[in-house]
Motif scaffolding. Structure first.
Motif, mmCIF file in Angstrom:
data_model
loop_
_atom_site.group_PDB
_atom_site.id
_atom_site.type_symbol
_atom_site.label_atom_id
_atom_site.label_comp_id
_atom_site.label_asym_id
_atom_site.label_seq_id
_atom_site.Cartn_x
_atom_site.Cartn_y
_atom_site.Cartn_z
ATOM 1 N N VAL A 191 62.479 -44.231 -10.380
ATOM 2 C CA VAL A 191 62.899 -42.863 -10.645
ATOM 3 C C VAL A 191 61.755 -41.939 -10.260
ATOM 4 O O VAL A 191 60.897 -41.595 -11.068
ATOM 5 C CB VAL A 191 63.283 -42.663 -12.113
ATOM 6 N N GLY A 192 61.741 -41.598 -8.997
ATOM 7 C CA GLY A 192 60.734 -40.652 -8.526
ATOM 8 C C GLY A 192 61.342 -39.271 -8.428
ATOM 9 O O GLY A 192 62.493 -39.056 -8.813
ATOM 10 N N PRO A 193 60.575 -38.325 -7.906
ATOM 11 C CA PRO A 193 61.113 -36.964 -7.758
ATOM 12 C C PRO A 193 62.399 -36.932 -6.944
ATOM 13 O O PRO A 193 63.366 -36.272 -7.322
ATOM 14 C CB PRO A 193 60.001 -36.215 -7.029
ATOM 15 N N LEU A 194 62.403 -37.697 -5.851
ATOM 16 C CA LEU A 194 63.586 -37.687 -4.993
ATOM 17 C C LEU A 194 64.811 -38.173 -5.761
ATOM 18 O O LEU A 194 65.868 -37.547 -5.739
ATOM 19 C CB LEU A 194 63.326 -38.594 -3.789
ATOM 20 N N VAL B 65 70.967 -43.830 -5.762
ATOM 21 C CA VAL B 65 69.749 -43.067 -5.528
ATOM 22 C C VAL B 65 68.604 -43.517 -6.422
ATOM 23 O O VAL B 65 67.454 -43.218 -6.130
ATOM 24 C CB VAL B 65 69.959 -41.551 -5.692
ATOM 25 N N LEU B 66 68.920 -44.213 -7.515
ATOM 26 C CA LEU B 66 67.830 -44.590 -8.417
ATOM 27 C C LEU B 66 67.274 -45.971 -8.155
ATOM 28 O O LEU B 66 66.158 -46.275 -8.538
ATOM 29 C CB LEU B 66 68.301 -44.512 -9.878
ATOM 30 N N THR B 67 68.054 -46.816 -7.501
ATOM 31 C CA THR B 67 67.643 -48.208 -7.445
ATOM 32 C C THR B 67 66.461 -48.416 -6.499
ATOM 33 O O THR B 67 66.235 -47.626 -5.585
ATOM 34 C CB THR B 67 68.834 -49.088 -7.018
ATOM 35 N N GLY B 68 65.753 -49.486 -6.758
ATOM 36 C CA GLY B 68 64.603 -49.787 -5.919
ATOM 37 C C GLY B 68 64.782 -51.106 -5.196
ATOM 38 O O GLY B 68 63.813 -51.756 -4.841
ATOM 39 N N ASP B 69 66.013 -51.479 -4.982
ATOM 40 C CA ASP B 69 66.292 -52.795 -4.433
ATOM 41 C C ASP B 69 67.381 -52.635 -3.386
ATOM 42 O O ASP B 69 68.393 -51.985 -3.641
ATOM 43 C CB ASP B 69 66.791 -53.681 -5.575
ATOM 44 N N ILE B 70 67.199 -53.184 -2.189
ATOM 45 C CA ILE B 70 68.174 -52.858 -1.139
ATOM 46 C C ILE B 70 69.541 -53.456 -1.394
ATOM 47 O O ILE B 70 70.544 -52.841 -1.083
ATOM 48 C CB ILE B 70 67.676 -53.219 0.283
ATOM 49 N N LYS C 227 59.248 -26.476 -5.998
ATOM 50 C CA LYS C 227 58.103 -27.345 -6.327
ATOM 51 C C LYS C 227 58.563 -28.786 -6.531
ATOM 52 O O LYS C 227 57.916 -29.725 -6.069
ATOM 53 C CB LYS C 227 57.417 -26.826 -7.593
ATOM 54 N N ILE C 228 59.685 -28.935 -7.236
ATOM 55 C CA ILE C 228 60.185 -30.291 -7.458
ATOM 56 C C ILE C 228 60.541 -30.944 -6.126
ATOM 57 O O ILE C 228 60.222 -32.101 -5.866
ATOM 58 C CB ILE C 228 61.414 -30.247 -8.376
ATOM 59 N N LEU C 229 61.179 -30.126 -5.257
ATOM 60 C CA LEU C 229 61.571 -30.674 -3.959
ATOM 61 C C LEU C 229 60.347 -31.072 -3.149
ATOM 62 O O LEU C 229 60.370 -32.067 -2.425
ATOM 63 C CB LEU C 229 62.396 -29.649 -3.184
ATOM 64 N N GLN C 230 59.287 -30.294 -3.295
ATOM 65 C CA GLN C 230 58.060 -30.649 -2.577
ATOM 66 C C GLN C 230 57.553 -32.015 -3.012
ATOM 67 O O GLN C 230 57.110 -32.818 -2.186
ATOM 68 C CB GLN C 230 56.991 -29.599 -2.837
ATOM 69 N N CYS C 231 57.645 -32.262 -4.331
ATOM 70 C CA CYS C 231 57.240 -33.586 -4.806
ATOM 71 C C CYS C 231 58.114 -34.658 -4.170
ATOM 72 O O CYS C 231 57.624 -35.736 -3.820
ATOM 73 C CB CYS C 231 57.351 -33.667 -6.317
ATOM 74 N N GLY C 232 59.427 -34.342 -4.027
ATOM 75 C CA GLY C 232 60.321 -35.297 -3.378
ATOM 76 C C GLY C 232 59.870 -35.595 -1.960
ATOM 77 O O GLY C 232 59.843 -36.743 -1.519
ATOM 78 N N ALA C 233 59.489 -34.532 -1.243
ATOM 79 C CA ALA C 233 59.040 -34.716 0.136
ATOM 80 C C ALA C 233 57.770 -35.546 0.174
ATOM 81 O O ALA C 233 57.603 -36.430 1.024
ATOM 82 C CB ALA C 233 58.805 -33.356 0.784
ATOM 83 N N THR C 234 56.884 -35.283 -0.771
ATOM 84 C CA THR C 234 55.640 -36.052 -0.818
ATOM 85 C C THR C 234 55.947 -37.528 -1.050
ATOM 86 O O THR C 234 55.336 -38.403 -0.437
ATOM 87 C CB THR C 234 54.743 -35.539 -1.959
ATOM 88 N N GLU C 235 56.913 -37.757 -1.935
ATOM 89 C CA GLU C 235 57.278 -39.140 -2.219
ATOM 90 C C GLU C 235 57.748 -39.846 -0.949
ATOM 91 O O GLU C 235 57.380 -40.988 -0.679
ATOM 92 C CB GLU C 235 58.386 -39.174 -3.273
ATOM 93 N N LEU C 236 58.555 -39.122 -0.146
ATOM 94 C CA LEU C 236 59.071 -39.742 1.062
ATOM 95 C C LEU C 236 57.961 -40.027 2.058
ATOM 96 O O LEU C 236 57.953 -41.052 2.724
ATOM 97 C CB LEU C 236 60.094 -38.824 1.725
ATOM 98 N N LEU C 237 57.058 -39.069 2.173
ATOM 99 C CA LEU C 237 56.049 -39.210 3.217
ATOM 100 C C LEU C 237 54.953 -40.189 2.844
ATOM 101 O O LEU C 237 54.366 -40.824 3.702
ATOM 102 C CB LEU C 237 55.433 -37.843 3.523
#
Lengths: 616, 113, 233, 493
Positions: D72-75, D121-126, D472-482
């Motif tokens: 459960v990250g920002p994204l 969107v929450l899972t961490g497993d493909i 700001k929250i969306l920026q964190c999401g972008a950071t998470e992706l990058l």
């Protein structure tokens, strides 16, 4: 702080009026006028002040309002005209449907325009620019019928323009890391020539659409003709001037005179190109205006022409020219609004604005006639009207600049203005009274008041141009020009003073001469229209209405030149897109096998690209 | 290796059916073929030569030579999902036939453009 | 034309797959995760059947999704067939033969029992809730074959489905309460190989078995055309 | 505060609907709004905690990569929040809207659809992602066919066929990945791929093929250009509530999966320009096709394709700001398109026609629905004071900041498409407000619908004027992706 309050009143008032309309129509009408008057007083109070307020942070960009002479001048015009237009609407719009909506949008347009001129940074400029666009769009559509296509054309063109503007604004931001206009103007020197040209071109598209400079004018005739008449006055009187305001901002605040004059593409000066476009805008639309039969369409085309004068004035880059342009802007606002009001009054009483159906209303609607007469005189530029002063200044500037070509075009166009001005005057008020309109009453008082006020102003600023020239002088000094020496009656300078008193004296002499000549001539006799017979048979009266095809011979000669090719081009593009759309959507053919083939084909394509072309 | 060929053969045949055949029932069979092929493929990914099932049903089994249990678990899920899709597809086919009187997808093209 | 294009595309696709499959050699032990399960599965979960351990414990969340998918299938199935016109068919279906009806009546309890056996022993031997459920559904299929006109109570099926689904989730939440993790094996694991062992695994499998059984029965019930008669053209 | 409740509660309430149905039939329709309200509140409460540090939840308590985890990250929380808010509004609207058919089943399917979306969107497993995507898909097959008429069944069949191909491809890709790398955990996979191929200049072919399959599998759900033929059919023939959810949420889940794979798992940045062009083609095709539509729902559906292309384009620019803009555009599209579909829903319901021409003069008879349409379309076109401006502004800005000729040209095309978009939306607005009506008695939309409109309108205008906090929250999401390594670290420790 006062600016914030002003705009809160302007925007909040619009919605308040809408809500009041839900309670009662009277309350709404009164409230709207009160609000506009309050705004007007506040703006008058702001005279000569220079205030800057930060009001909001959009993302992390600070937005600010700033008032100076330039914005004050425009704000005054806006709120003044809106007030008059609201007063005029009281009678004109009575009994029409959706009035709450009408007032809401009118006040919203007003508020957005105020916000535009008061914006201190490009971002809020853009935001309110768009607010103005869509509220105008909704208001133009108000009349339904033909108005719908007109409004659609308007909004599409203005979206295109504003997107160009958005691009320019963002480019500027990326370069300077700020949207603040003053900050940009102090740092613009550091940018390259190419960057300045790019900004110039992009912003010109945005402003050009709004101010209807020639290749971008296609929306204007339809929109002006089809909008509700009080709003047409605003459209023509002030809304298209927002584009001019934008140009002023671009030329003299952002770029500055020096850079403006140095911009060139392959050696051709950009401001000269722009002035040339202005000249085309003067010439061709004025010609087209002559042949229109719809009164409002005549005015619409004429607006493009007058905007052309303003554009020429402000681009040639001399202080007298800019002063002329600004003064013309000011006079045009007054006399064009007056014209629209007069025609709206006529339309209100007779129910038509088709020039070929009207005539002889002079005695039926005297006040309106006088108003129309004065405004046409102003339009043509007869001395003692404000139009004369402004045109004189522009001609003067062109002459001093040795731009004889432009001068020539401007002068020719004045003839066109005389032709269509006279046509309006004649077709509506002179000539034979149509049978249908025998029982036409005077215009109601609510319409006469704005007409009288504006007529008075046309003459006032025609006789005492100094009243406005003082402010304009301050204004051009503010944007970096040399000061002109101004007195109440005109301009005092060595190169060619303008003094209304001298002109007035000369004019009086000519008038006297004419009267004497006429007194010596024969007395005319009046013959009734019904006294005519043709070969013994009686012909219906309408056939005698000799005003149709007024300028037919002239029309025959230059007609091919005057078809609106540009408008047709835009229509062609729209149709192309439509047929393209019809072709493209055949992709979704409805056969599910084909859809699966798309999927597999896409996979195959990616693999081929990877293996065959070694992409990625 | 033959398992791989079989699995992908099934998938390719299934895709071919979906691209070429117009009868809905045949297309549903194609979908089933794809799913079967996928299951076969997943199982063969986890396969070990001479491996045993990953069940300690009697003592003394060597966990080192057991096949990978995870693909088997995945296949279990995949089967259930394909069953679900199949059920939906059949129900839709019944309704489609009721509405159109045909199952020829080449003729059922009301929804287009 | 379509066929040629299809074949061409598929050839490209096959070539792509061929290239990528090279890095997955066949029949060789290669996965770290799978080995971990085989080595530690019994210790971690108490289940003899490692697949079951993976399905219900290591990747129990997947199974929850899986159960949901099946639930969805039934739901969607009945939604799609819901507004079907109910036509009375003129000719009654021919009654089943004597052999079939007697044989099925005889087999029905055994098949049912076998299904129950399979899902109860899911953690010890091959099989489990899904398989057991399928077997149960086949018992009902037999039942329907014998008595095609029998009306099953759809309401009760639906209730069973949703109750057992909820039970799965509740067990998961209990795991969260007692063991800090959703679906954690909070019950004592017992001795591997015994019937009552492996904590929550048999419990969940029982619920899954009941659920799958009733769901598949529901699907069969619908497909048998109980309330939607065959279309007569 | 355990984010697992975000998945469990809707699932549990979906399962419990038949029980409540026993007590009272009327009770059923209030369960989806309640469950979604819970999710929305819970997601919003989780935000501050997540912005500090992403939460990793283990399922069953097994250490990674052996168990399944939620990341459960920002994204994830952005998507969950949007799903919950829109889910709530739409289900609130549906209280009065869904009258025909089996209501219980509709509500169950609806909740399961949203559960699937949230889980995905929450899972961490493909593989878990695949399962949740299937939940999403299968429930949307059923919901598209919910009306049971000729067109919806046909659309559903076509959707199902294409969707099955998609899920087959997904599973194939996942299988190939598992075969190669022996793990299903996203972070672990990312780690292995980075270790193995991190230095490689071009993408090795045995990584590329699974990538293609995964992209196509999720691309069908996410409706990238050649893969989106199902979308206009499905979106136009589903009930309007479902169209709102499908358009606003479901296709974005596909998009989410793609960006997760591209950025986090594969970390392939060299393919981004190609994806940007793909997004742009999607945008152009969508907008141009929408231009000539006479059916309002098809028009909106094609416009969804266009918007999705824009989001895709923005994210493929690949800078932090651009991704933020793309995510913002996702919010804009989700809210605006939901508003549009909901408003159109009652118009269709009252006029019994989907032709745009039948909405003549409806503005007077259904003032709130028309206002909703007006604001929704203004927002989508990107006029200031509405959400669409904020997002488009960021996208244009970031594309220019990228400072490459390719993106400069592409952004021009994007802007040209905006003009086309404006043209068809404004035409409909004019039809609604400024054409002579057909003089049929048309009732207003009921109160529940109006409340739903107003919540969305407030969100759209609110975020249009004051986007800062969300940004700001969306920026964190972008950071998470990058920041791939950050993701790996926070999951695997």
């Amino acid at each position: 702080m006062i600016i914030n309050i002003l705009l809160i009143i302007a925007f909040g008032g619009a919605f308040l009026v809408y809500l009041a309309g839900k309670i009662s129509g009277k309350l709404r009408n009164i409230l709207s006028i009160i609000i506009s008057l309050v705004i007007l007083t506040l703006i008058v109070m702001l005279q000569g002040k220079e205030i800057e307020v930060n009001y909001f942070h959009f993302f992390n960009f600070p937005l600010m309002f700033r008032i100076n002479v330039l914005s004050w001048f425009f704000a005054l015009l806006i709120s003044f005209l809106t007030t008059l237009s609201l007063i005029f609407s009281l009678n004109y719009m009575k009994g029409k449907e959706n009035l709450d909506f009408y007032y809401l949008m009118l006040l919203l347009v007003n508020a957005s325009m105020l916000a535009i001129v008061l914006s201190g940074d490009l971002l809020s400029f853009y935001i309110f620019w768009e607010t103005m666009s869509w509220s105008t769009f909704l208001l133009i559509s108000y009349n339904k019928g033909k108005a719908i296509n007109a409004a659609l054309k308007y909004i599409i063109m203005s979206i295109a323009g504003s997107l160009a503007m958005l691009l320019a604004i963002i480019l500027i931001y990326i370069k300077f890391q700020s949207f603040d206009i003053l900050f940009i103007s102090t740092h613009i020197n550091m940018s390259s020539q190419n960057f300045a040209i790019l900004i110039f071109l992009l912003l010109s598209i945005g402003f050009g659409v709004k101010s209807a400079i020639v290749p971008l004018h296609a929306w204007l005739p339809d929109a002006h003709a089809e909008a509700p008449s009080p709003f047409s006055a605003i459209l023509s009187g002030i809304l298209i001037k927002m584009g001019i305001y934008g140009f002023l901002l671009l030329f003299y605040v952002i770029l500055g005179l020096k850079i403006l004059l140095s911009l060139n593409i392959w050696g051709i000066k950009l401001n000269y190109i722009f002035a040339l476009l202005g000249a085309i805008s003067v010439l061709v639309p004025s010609m087209i205006a002559i042949f229109q039969t719809d009164a409002k369409r005549v005015l619409a085309w004429s607006s493009i022409g007058q905007i052309g004068y303003i554009a020429i004035g402000i681009t040639i880059g001399s202080s007298i020219g800019t002063a002329g342009g600004l003064f013309h802007l000011f006079s045009h606002t007054i006399f064009k609004a007056l014209l629209f009001f007069s025609i709206a009054a006529v339309e209100y009483r007779t129910g038509t604005r088709d020039l070929n159906k009207l005539g002889g209303l002079m005695k039926k609607m005297p006040i309106v006639f006088i108003g129309c007469l004065i405004s046409v005189l102003g339009l043509i530029g007869i001395p003692l009207t404000n139009g004369f002063v402004s045109k004189w200044l522009i001609y003067k500037a062109l002459f001093l600049n040795q731009n004889y070509f432009l001068l020539f075009i401007a002068l020719i166009s004045t003839w066109a203005a005389i032709l269509y001005g006279f046509k309006i005057l004649h077709h509506i008020f002179l000539g034979q009274l149509s049978q249908e309109h025998i029982k036409v009453k005077k215009a109601p008082l609510g319409m006469q008041i704005p007409i009288m006020i504006l007529s008075f102003l046309v003459l006032l600023f025609g006789i005492f141009p100094g009243l406005a020239l003082k402010t304009i002088n301050k204004l051009i000094v503010n944007i970096g020009f040399k000061s002109l020496s101004v007195n109440l009656f005109g301009i005092v300078s060595e190169t060619g003073p303008l003094n209304i008193i001298n002109i007035f004296a000369g004019l009086m002499a000519i008038l006297l001469l004419i009267i004497i000549v006429f007194k010596l001539g024969k007395k005319k006799t009046n013959i009734k229209q019904d006294d005519n017979y043709a070969a013994g048979s009686y012909i219906p009266i309408d056939k005698y209405h000799f005003t149709s095809n007024f300028y037919a011979p002239l029309f025959g000669i230059i007609k091919p030149l005057l078809i609106d090719h540009i408008d047709n081009f835009y229509l062609w593009v729209a149709n192309r897109i439509r047929s393209l759309s019809d072709k493209v959507r055949k992709i979704y053919c409805g056969n599910v096998n084909v859809y699966v083939i798309y999927i597999i084909g896409f996979a195959a394509l990616l693999i081929i690209l990877k293996i065959g072309l070694k992409l990625w | 290796m033959v398992y791989y060929i079989g699995a992908f053969g099934l998938i390719i045949i299934g895709l071919y059916v979906l691209m070429v055949k117009r009868n809905l029932i045949k297309m549903i069979i194609g979908i089933s073929l794809i799913n079967t092929g996928l299951n076969l493929f997943l199982i063969s990914v986890g396969f070990i030569k001479l491996g045993t099932a990953p069940i300690f049903s009697k003592p003394g089994l060597n966990p080192k030579i057991m096949v990978d249990p995870l693909p088997q678990a995945m296949v279990l899920t995949a089967i259930v999902i394909s069953v679900a899709t199949l059920a939906m597809a059949l129900a839709l086919a019944i309704r489609l036939y009721e509405h159109h009187g045909t199952l020829d997808m080449g003729k059922i093209k009301d929804q287009k453009w | 034309m379509k066929k040629i294009i299809a074949i061409l595309f598929l050839l490209v696709l096959s070539y792509g797959i061929y290239l990528s499959i090279n890095s997955i050699p066949f029949g060789v032990s290669k996965t770290k995760v799978g080995n971990y399960y085989n080595l530690n599965g019994v210790k971690d979960t108490g289940a003899n059947n490692i697949v079951t351990a993976v399905v219900l414990n290591y990747r129990g969340f997947d199974t929850l999704g899986e159960v949901t998918v099946l639930f969805l299938a039934v739901l969607g199935f009945s939604t799609i067939l819901f507004t079907m016109k109910k036509k009375k068919s003129d000719n009654m279906p021919t009654p089943p033969s004597l052999i079939l009806s007697i044989g099925c009546k005889f087999l029905f309890p055994f098949v049912l029992l076998f299904g129950i056996y399979i899902f109860i022993h899911g953690h010890l031997s091959p099989g489990g809730g899904f398989q057991g459920g399928a077997v149960i559904a086949s018992a009902f299929l037999l039942f329907y074959l014998v008595k095609p006109s029998e009306k099953s109570s759809k309401k009760s099926f639906q209730l069973i489905e949703s109750l057992s689904g909820m039970a799965f989730i509740v067990i998961g939440i209990l795991g969260l309460v007692f063991g800090n993790y959703f679906l954690s094996n909070f019950l004592p694991k017992g001795i591997a190989g015994k019937l009552i062992s492996a904590g929550i695994i048999p419990l969940i499998y029982i619920f899954i078995g009941i659920k799958v059984g009733s769901e598949l029965t529901g699907i069969i019930d619908r497909l048998m055309g109980k309330n939607n008669e065959k279309q007569v053209k | 505060m355990n984010p697992v409740y975000l998945i469990i509660i809707p699932l549990l309430s979906a399962f419990s609907i038949p029980l409540f149905g026993l007590i009272s039939k009327k009770l059923v329709k209030f369960i989806p709004p309640l469950a979604m309200l819970f999710n929305a509140v819970y997601a919003i409460l989780l935000i501050p905690q997540i912005l500090k540090k992403p939460i990793v939840v283990l399922m069953g308590g097994y250490s990674l990569p052996f168990g399944i985890n939620l990341f459960v990250g920002p994204l994830g929380i952005i998507f969950t929040g949007v799903i919950a808010i829109i889910g709530f509004i739409v289900s609130f609207y549906a209280i009065n809207y869904i009258k025909e058919g089996d209501k219980e089943k509709y509500h169950m399917l609806y909740l399961l659809l949203l559960t699937g979306a949230t889980g995905a969107v929450l899972t961490g497993d493909i593989f878990n992602l695949f399962v949740f995507c299937e939940i999403l898909c299968i429930s949307s097959f059923a919901l598209v066919a919910d009306l049971g008429d000729k067109r919806s069944i046909e659309s559903s069949v076509k959707y199902l066929i294409q969707g099955s191909v998609g899920s087959g491809f997904m599973l194939l890709g996942i299988g190939l990945l598992y075969g190669q790398f022996g793990t299903l955990n996203m972070a672990h996979l990312a780690q292995i791929i980075t270790e193995k191929y991190g230095a490689a200049q071009s993408i090795p072919i045995d990584l590329f093929i699974p990538f293609v399959f995964v992209i196509i599998g999720f691309g069908i759900e996410g409706s990238i250009f050649p893969l989106n033929a199902w979308l206009p059919d499905a979106h136009s023939s589903a009930p309007s509530t479902i169209s709102a959810v499908l358009s606003g949420l479901a296709i974005e889940i596909g998009l989410y999966a793609i960006i997760r794979f591209v950025f986090t798992i594969f970390g392939i940045t060299s393919i981004l320009p190609a994806l940007a062009i793909l997004g742009l083609i999607t945008l152009v095709i969508g907008e141009i096709t929408a231009f000539a539509q006479a059916n309002i729902k098809r028009m909106l559906a094609y416009s969804s394709i266009g918007q999705l292309g824009l989001i895709f384009f923005a994210i493929s620019i690949g800078t932090s700001e651009a991704i933020t803009g793309g995510l913002f555009q996702f919010l804009t599209h989700a809210f605006s398109k939901a508003l549009l579909f909901l408003s159109v829903g009652y118009m269709i319901y009252r006029t019994k026609s989907m032709e745009i021409s039948s909405f003549k003069g409806i503005g007077k008879k259904m003032p709130f629905a028309s206002l909703a349409f007006l604001i929704g379309s203004f927002s989508l076109v990107g006029l200031p004071l509405f959400m669409g401006f904020s997002s488009k502004f960021i996208i244009v800005k970031s594309a220019i900041l990228k400072n490459s000729t390719l993106f400069n040209i592409l952004i021009m095309v994007v802007l040209l498409c905006t003009i086309i978009e404006g043209a068809y939306f404004f035409k409909v607005i004019q039809t609604i407000y400024f054409k002579k009506s057909n003089n049929i008695e048309i009732k207003k939309a009921p109160a529940t619908a109006v409340i739903a409109f107003f919540i969305l309108i407030i969100i759209i205008i609110g975020l249009g004027i004051y986007p800062n906090e969300v940004f700001k929250i969306l920026q964190c999401g972008a950071t998470e992706l990058l920041d791939k390594s950050q993701y790996i670290r926070s999951v695997l420790g």
